[in-house]
Design a protein around this motif. Structure first.
Motif, PDB file in Angstrom:
ATOM      1  N   GLY A  90       0.513  -0.833   0.033  1.00 30.20           N
ATOM      2  CA  GLY A  90      -0.085  -0.029   0.047  1.00 30.20           C
ATOM      3  C   GLY A  90       0.411   1.652   0.342  1.00 30.20           C
ATOM      4  O   GLY A  90       0.264   1.903   0.109  1.00 30.20           O
ATOM      5  N   TYR A  91       1.949   1.161   0.478  1.00 35.66           N
ATOM      6  CA  TYR A  91       2.673   2.176   0.188  1.00 35.66           C
ATOM      7  C   TYR A  91       3.187   2.808  -1.137  1.00 35.66           C
ATOM      8  O   TYR A  91       3.173   4.000  -1.472  1.00 35.66           O
ATOM      9  CB  TYR A  91       4.628   1.780   0.965  1.00 35.66           C
ATOM     10  N   TYR A  92       3.853   1.737  -1.973  1.00 34.38           N
ATOM     11  CA  TYR A  92       3.356   2.040  -3.430  1.00 34.38           C
ATOM     12  C   TYR A  92       2.142   2.733  -4.369  1.00 34.38           C
ATOM     13  O   TYR A  92       1.535   1.638  -3.993  1.00 34.38           O
ATOM     14  CB  TYR A  92       4.680   1.173  -3.966  1.00 34.38           C
ATOM     15  N   HIS A  93       2.080   3.563  -5.108  1.00 34.17           N
ATOM     16  CA  HIS A  93       1.218   3.580  -6.030  1.00 34.17           C
ATOM     17  C   HIS A  93       1.684   3.863  -7.562  1.00 34.17           C
ATOM     18  O   HIS A  93       2.582   4.454  -7.976  1.00 34.17           O
ATOM     19  CB  HIS A  93       0.347   4.498  -5.426  1.00 34.17           C
ATOM     20  N   GLU A  94       1.231   3.108  -8.484  1.00 33.01           N
ATOM     21  CA  GLU A  94       1.618   2.937  -9.824  1.00 33.01           C
ATOM     22  C   GLU A  94       0.541   4.361 -10.552  1.00 33.01           C
ATOM     23  O   GLU A  94      -0.300   4.618 -10.254  1.00 33.01           O
ATOM     24  CB  GLU A  94       1.725   2.070 -10.443  1.00 33.01           C
ATOM     25  N   TYR A  95       0.999   5.227 -11.652  1.00 34.49           N
ATOM     26  CA  TYR A  95       0.439   6.374 -12.334  1.00 34.49           C
ATOM     27  C   TYR A  95       1.507   5.775 -13.751  1.00 34.49           C
ATOM     28  O   TYR A  95       2.318   5.843 -14.251  1.00 34.49           O
ATOM     29  CB  TYR A  95       0.626   7.792 -12.140  1.00 34.49           C
ATOM     30  N   THR A  96       0.319   5.949 -14.657  1.00 33.68           N
ATOM     31  CA  THR A  96       0.707   6.569 -16.468  1.00 33.68           C
ATOM     32  C   THR A  96       1.658   7.782 -16.867  1.00 33.68           C
ATOM     33  O   THR A  96       0.835   8.279 -16.775  1.00 33.68           O
ATOM     34  CB  THR A  96      -0.257   5.820 -17.458  1.00 33.68           C
ATOM     35  N   VAL A  97       2.573   7.235 -17.323  1.00 34.49           N
ATOM     36  CA  VAL A  97       2.432   8.830 -18.504  1.00 34.49           C
ATOM     37  C   VAL A  97       2.625   8.267 -19.657  1.00 34.49           C
ATOM     38  O   VAL A  97       3.093   6.880 -19.982  1.00 34.49           O
ATOM     39  CB  VAL A  97       4.201   8.497 -18.197  1.00 34.49           C
ATOM     40  N   GLU A  98       1.559   9.097 -20.267  1.00 32.51           N
ATOM     41  CA  GLU A  98       1.737   8.393 -21.807  1.00 32.51           C
ATOM     42  C   GLU A  98       2.568   8.522 -22.987  1.00 32.51           C
ATOM     43  O   GLU A  98       3.531   9.138 -22.553  1.00 32.51           O
ATOM     44  CB  GLU A  98       0.547  10.023 -22.445  1.00 32.51           C
ATOM     45  N   THR A  99       2.685   7.651 -23.496  1.00 33.66           N
ATOM     46  CA  THR A  99       3.576   7.523 -24.427  1.00 33.66           C
ATOM     47  C   THR A  99       2.794   8.137 -25.641  1.00 33.66           C
ATOM     48  O   THR A  99       1.690   7.523 -26.564  1.00 33.66           O
ATOM     49  CB  THR A  99       3.791   6.295 -25.201  1.00 33.66           C
ATOM     50  N   PRO A 100       2.834   8.713 -26.387  1.00 35.14           N
ATOM     51  CA  PRO A 100       2.607   9.337 -27.737  1.00 35.14           C
ATOM     52  C   PRO A 100       2.694   8.226 -29.314  1.00 35.14           C
ATOM     53  O   PRO A 100       3.948   7.184 -28.991  1.00 35.14           O
ATOM     54  CB  PRO A 100       3.525  10.889 -28.525  1.00 35.14           C
ATOM     55  N   GLY A 101       1.430   8.778 -29.517  1.00 36.40           N
ATOM     56  CA  GLY A 101       1.975   7.124 -30.235  1.00 36.40           C
ATOM     57  C   GLY A 101       1.456   5.295 -29.660  1.00 36.40           C
ATOM     58  O   GLY A 101       1.096   4.305 -30.732  1.00 36.40           O
ATOM     59  N   ALA A 102       1.258   5.475 -29.182  1.00 33.53           N
ATOM     60  CA  ALA A 102       0.958   4.133 -28.482  1.00 33.53           C
ATOM     61  C   ALA A 102      -0.522   3.923 -28.009  1.00 33.53           C
ATOM     62  O   ALA A 102      -1.386   4.850 -28.190  1.00 33.53           O
ATOM     63  CB  ALA A 102       1.354   3.951 -26.889  1.00 33.53           C
ATOM     64  N   ARG A 103      -0.903   2.408 -28.853  1.00 32.41           N
ATOM     65  CA  ARG A 103      -2.374   2.503 -28.486  1.00 32.41           C
ATOM     66  C   ARG A 103      -2.752   2.187 -27.307  1.00 32.41           C
ATOM     67  O   ARG A 103      -3.933   1.403 -26.954  1.00 32.41           O
ATOM     68  CB  ARG A 103      -2.769   1.189 -30.221  1.00 32.41           C
ATOM     69  N   ASN A 104      -1.204   1.591 -26.646  1.00 34.18           N
ATOM     70  CA  ASN A 104      -2.031   1.441 -24.826  1.00 34.18           C
ATOM     71  C   ASN A 104      -1.680   2.666 -23.711  1.00 34.18           C
ATOM     72  O   ASN A 104      -0.996   2.810 -24.301  1.00 34.18           O
ATOM     73  CB  ASN A 104      -1.873  -0.206 -24.715  1.00 34.18           C
ATOM     74  N   ARG A 105      -1.535   1.624 -22.640  1.00 34.91           N
ATOM     75  CA  ARG A 105      -0.873   1.859 -21.897  1.00 34.91           C
ATOM     76  C   ARG A 105       0.848   2.436 -22.214  1.00 34.91           C
ATOM     77  O   ARG A 105       1.525   3.479 -21.303  1.00 34.91           O
ATOM     78  CB  ARG A 105      -1.060   1.501 -20.446  1.00 34.91           C
ATOM     79  N   GLY A 106       1.554   1.939 -22.997  1.00 35.54           N
ATOM     80  CA  GLY A 106       2.763   1.660 -23.285  1.00 35.54           C
ATOM     81  C   GLY A 106       3.576   0.956 -21.363  1.00 35.54           C
ATOM     82  O   GLY A 106       2.417   0.179 -20.794  1.00 35.54           O
ATOM     83  N   THR A 107       4.818   1.381 -21.680  1.00 35.99           N
ATOM     84  CA  THR A 107       5.289   0.870 -20.493  1.00 35.99           C
ATOM     85  C   THR A 107       6.254   2.351 -19.224  1.00 35.99           C
ATOM     86  O   THR A 107       6.992   1.346 -18.513  1.00 35.99           O
ATOM     87  CB  THR A 107       7.011   0.629 -20.818  1.00 35.99           C
ATOM     88  N   ARG A 108       5.328   2.874 -19.626  1.00 35.01           N
ATOM     89  CA  ARG A 108       6.217   4.095 -18.701  1.00 35.01           C
ATOM     90  C   ARG A 108       5.410   4.759 -18.033  1.00 35.01           C
ATOM     91  O   ARG A 108       3.867   4.877 -17.382  1.00 35.01           O
ATOM     92  CB  ARG A 108       5.948   6.156 -19.577  1.00 35.01           C
ATOM     93  N   ARG A 109       6.277   4.443 -16.683  1.00 35.03           N
ATOM     94  CA  ARG A 109       5.477   5.030 -15.394  1.00 35.03           C
ATOM     95  C   ARG A 109       6.087   5.711 -14.097  1.00 35.03           C
ATOM     96  O   ARG A 109       7.045   5.683 -14.524  1.00 35.03           O
ATOM     97  CB  ARG A 109       5.086   3.348 -14.778  1.00 35.03           C
ATOM     98  N   ILE A 110       4.827   6.636 -13.540  1.00 36.98           N
ATOM     99  CA  ILE A 110       5.948   7.163 -12.796  1.00 36.98           C
ATOM    100  C   ILE A 110       5.115   6.331 -10.915  1.00 36.98           C
ATOM    101  O   ILE A 110       3.990   5.751 -10.711  1.00 36.98           O
ATOM    102  CB  ILE A 110       5.446   8.129 -11.775  1.00 36.98           C
ATOM    103  N   ILE A 111       5.475   6.046 -10.010  1.00 35.58           N
ATOM    104  CA  ILE A 111       6.127   5.644  -9.167  1.00 35.58           C
ATOM    105  C   ILE A 111       5.836   5.616  -7.761  1.00 35.58           C
ATOM    106  O   ILE A 111       6.718   7.191  -7.605  1.00 35.58           O
ATOM    107  CB  ILE A 111       6.679   4.016  -9.009  1.00 35.58           C
TER     108      ILE A 111
END
Length: 137
Positions: A90-111
């Protein structure tokens, strides 16, 4: 004899909904975004050079508490890979960093770590590696 027009209209509506129309693409409202700056790489208050420009939008949403573009944003990050320091669940949470042109969430995250966040990590390879950074408010 019954008219076929209502059935045709219903079929068109069903197809449109399956294909995602009317789709609403999330675009952060930059006019209300709180300015976010980071320490470490930029003495001028800029974000670290390793962060992509889209990370600014994600960090602004985290600071505001949303709304987030993906239902997975804000969920608990389990750190199953063991790449981050060991903390209670519960300490860590994840958030998507948009990847231009990606058709899904991509691989970039901020934790983020802590509530409110006290630690920030960035990954661009879907949790294989992380880079820590700090923010100034």
């Amino acid at each position: 004899m019954r008219s076929w027009k209502p059935l045709l209209a219903l079929a068109i509506l069903a197809i449109a909904l399956v294909w995602g129309w009317p789709a609403q693409r999330f675009v952060p409202d930059r006019s209300t975004a709180a300015p976010v700056t980071a320490a470490r790489d930029g003495a001028d208050g800029s974000l670290p050079a390793f962060l992509p420009p889209e990370a600014r939008d994600t960090l602004a949403l985290v600071a505001r508490g949303g709304p987030f573009p993906y239902r997975q944003d804000g969920v608990v990050f389990g750190n199953y890979e063991g790449q981050l320091p060991r903390e209670p669940r519960g300490y860590y949470h994840e958030y998507t960093v948009e990847t231009p042109g990606a058709r899904n969430r991509g691989t970039r995250r901020i934790i983020t770590g802590g509530t409110p966040p006290a630690a920030y990590y960035y990954t661009d390879d879907h949790y294989r590696s992380f880079r820590r950074f700090t923010l100034h408010r």
